[in-house]
Design a protein around this motif. Structure first.
Motif, PDB file in Angstrom:
ATOM      1  N   LEU A 109      -8.447   5.434   4.380  1.00 19.63           N
ATOM      2  CA  LEU A 109      -7.494   5.358   5.419  1.00 19.63           C
ATOM      3  C   LEU A 109      -8.238   4.912   6.794  1.00 19.63           C
ATOM      4  O   LEU A 109      -7.677   4.321   7.547  1.00 19.63           O
ATOM      5  CB  LEU A 109      -6.989   6.689   5.375  1.00 19.63           C
ATOM      6  CG  LEU A 109      -5.748   7.065   6.581  1.00 19.63           C
ATOM      7  CD1 LEU A 109      -4.686   6.000   6.574  1.00 19.63           C
ATOM      8  CD2 LEU A 109      -5.449   8.297   6.631  1.00 19.63           C
ATOM      9  N   LEU A 110      -9.276   5.668   7.109  1.00 20.16           N
ATOM     10  CA  LEU A 110     -10.022   5.343   8.349  1.00 20.16           C
ATOM     11  C   LEU A 110     -10.503   3.858   8.364  1.00 20.16           C
ATOM     12  O   LEU A 110     -10.385   3.242   9.535  1.00 20.16           O
ATOM     13  CB  LEU A 110     -11.162   6.362   8.524  1.00 20.16           C
ATOM     14  CG  LEU A 110     -12.005   6.197   9.782  1.00 20.16           C
ATOM     15  CD1 LEU A 110     -10.985   6.659  10.888  1.00 20.16           C
ATOM     16  CD2 LEU A 110     -13.075   7.394   9.642  1.00 20.16           C
ATOM     17  N   GLN A 145      -4.357  -1.965   3.789  1.00 22.45           N
ATOM     18  CA  GLN A 145      -3.444  -0.892   3.926  1.00 22.45           C
ATOM     19  C   GLN A 145      -2.689  -0.440   2.851  1.00 22.45           C
ATOM     20  O   GLN A 145      -2.009   0.615   2.653  1.00 22.45           O
ATOM     21  CB  GLN A 145      -2.837  -0.881   5.465  1.00 22.45           C
ATOM     22  CG  GLN A 145      -3.623  -0.891   6.394  1.00 22.45           C
ATOM     23  CD  GLN A 145      -2.708  -1.105   7.779  1.00 22.45           C
ATOM     24  OE1 GLN A 145      -1.660  -1.512   7.915  1.00 22.45           O
ATOM     25  NE2 GLN A 145      -3.243  -0.689   8.993  1.00 22.45           N
ATOM     26  N   VAL A 146      -2.480  -1.478   1.856  1.00 23.90           N
ATOM     27  CA  VAL A 146      -1.438  -1.418   0.880  1.00 23.90           C
ATOM     28  C   VAL A 146      -2.275  -1.320  -0.401  1.00 23.90           C
ATOM     29  O   VAL A 146      -1.492  -0.958  -1.415  1.00 23.90           O
ATOM     30  CB  VAL A 146      -0.352  -2.368   0.934  1.00 23.90           C
ATOM     31  CG1 VAL A 146       0.359  -1.969   2.285  1.00 23.90           C
ATOM     32  CG2 VAL A 146      -0.894  -3.582   0.925  1.00 23.90           C
ATOM     33  N   ALA A 147      -3.525  -1.746  -0.736  1.00 24.23           N
ATOM     34  CA  ALA A 147      -4.276  -1.978  -1.914  1.00 24.23           C
ATOM     35  C   ALA A 147      -5.591  -1.240  -1.863  1.00 24.23           C
ATOM     36  O   ALA A 147      -6.226  -1.454  -0.763  1.00 24.23           O
ATOM     37  CB  ALA A 147      -4.052  -3.369  -2.214  1.00 24.23           C
ATOM     38  N   PRO A 148      -5.898  -0.764  -2.918  1.00 21.99           N
ATOM     39  CA  PRO A 148      -5.227  -0.429  -4.086  1.00 21.99           C
ATOM     40  C   PRO A 148      -4.388   1.058  -4.123  1.00 21.99           C
ATOM     41  O   PRO A 148      -3.362   1.234  -4.890  1.00 21.99           O
ATOM     42  CB  PRO A 148      -6.260  -0.275  -5.251  1.00 21.99           C
ATOM     43  CG  PRO A 148      -7.378   0.295  -4.297  1.00 21.99           C
ATOM     44  CD  PRO A 148      -7.177  -0.338  -3.121  1.00 21.99           C
ATOM     45  N   ILE A 149      -4.464   1.708  -2.995  1.00 26.13           N
ATOM     46  CA  ILE A 149      -3.846   2.679  -2.761  1.00 26.13           C
ATOM     47  C   ILE A 149      -3.139   2.790  -1.502  1.00 26.13           C
ATOM     48  O   ILE A 149      -3.909   2.407  -0.402  1.00 26.13           O
ATOM     49  CB  ILE A 149      -4.374   4.151  -2.950  1.00 26.13           C
ATOM     50  CG1 ILE A 149      -5.241   4.186  -4.244  1.00 26.13           C
ATOM     51  CG2 ILE A 149      -3.674   5.393  -2.579  1.00 26.13           C
ATOM     52  CD1 ILE A 149      -6.143   5.347  -4.468  1.00 26.13           C
ATOM     53  N   SER A 150      -1.830   2.934  -1.293  1.00 26.77           N
ATOM     54  CA  SER A 150      -1.103   2.722  -0.018  1.00 26.77           C
ATOM     55  C   SER A 150      -1.381   4.010   1.208  1.00 26.77           C
ATOM     56  O   SER A 150      -1.805   4.924   0.355  1.00 26.77           O
ATOM     57  CB  SER A 150       0.230   2.632  -0.023  1.00 26.77           C
ATOM     58  OG  SER A 150       0.814   3.789  -0.171  1.00 26.77           O
ATOM     59  N   THR A 151      -1.327   3.414   2.276  1.00 27.56           N
ATOM     60  CA  THR A 151      -1.617   4.690   3.058  1.00 27.56           C
ATOM     61  C   THR A 151      -0.492   5.709   3.124  1.00 27.56           C
ATOM     62  O   THR A 151      -1.073   7.045   3.324  1.00 27.56           O
ATOM     63  CB  THR A 151      -1.469   3.979   4.820  1.00 27.56           C
ATOM     64  OG1 THR A 151      -2.434   3.000   4.714  1.00 27.56           O
ATOM     65  CG2 THR A 151      -1.706   5.157   5.749  1.00 27.56           C
TER      66      THR A 151
END
Length: 67
Positions: free
Chosen positions: A4-5, A43-49
């Motif tokens: 995320l950061l 921001q969207v891959a592999p896990i979204s924010t």
């Protein structure tokens, strides 16, 4: 949290690079627009924010599920 950061830092750096180059930031010769698109992918891959924030809220802050 590290993903995320890193994605937020990358997005901010891309915004600054595009702003600094102005209209030339969208020219294919400078590759700024390609890097700008790639930072959005972080921001969207592999896990979204949103999934990261949901996990932190539920497991770290002990908040109820929001979905």
């Amino acid at each position: 949290m590290a993903k995320l950061l890193a994605s937020e830092a990358s997005w901010e750096a891309a915004n600054v690079a595009l702003q600094s180059h102005g209209g030339f930031g969208f020219a294919e010769e400078y590759d700024i627009e390609r890097k700008f698109r790639e930072t959005r992918l972080f921001q969207v891959a592999p896990i979204s924010t949103n999934l990261i924030l949901s996990y932190v809220g539920q497991h770290v802050l002990k908040m109820p599920r929001s979905f």
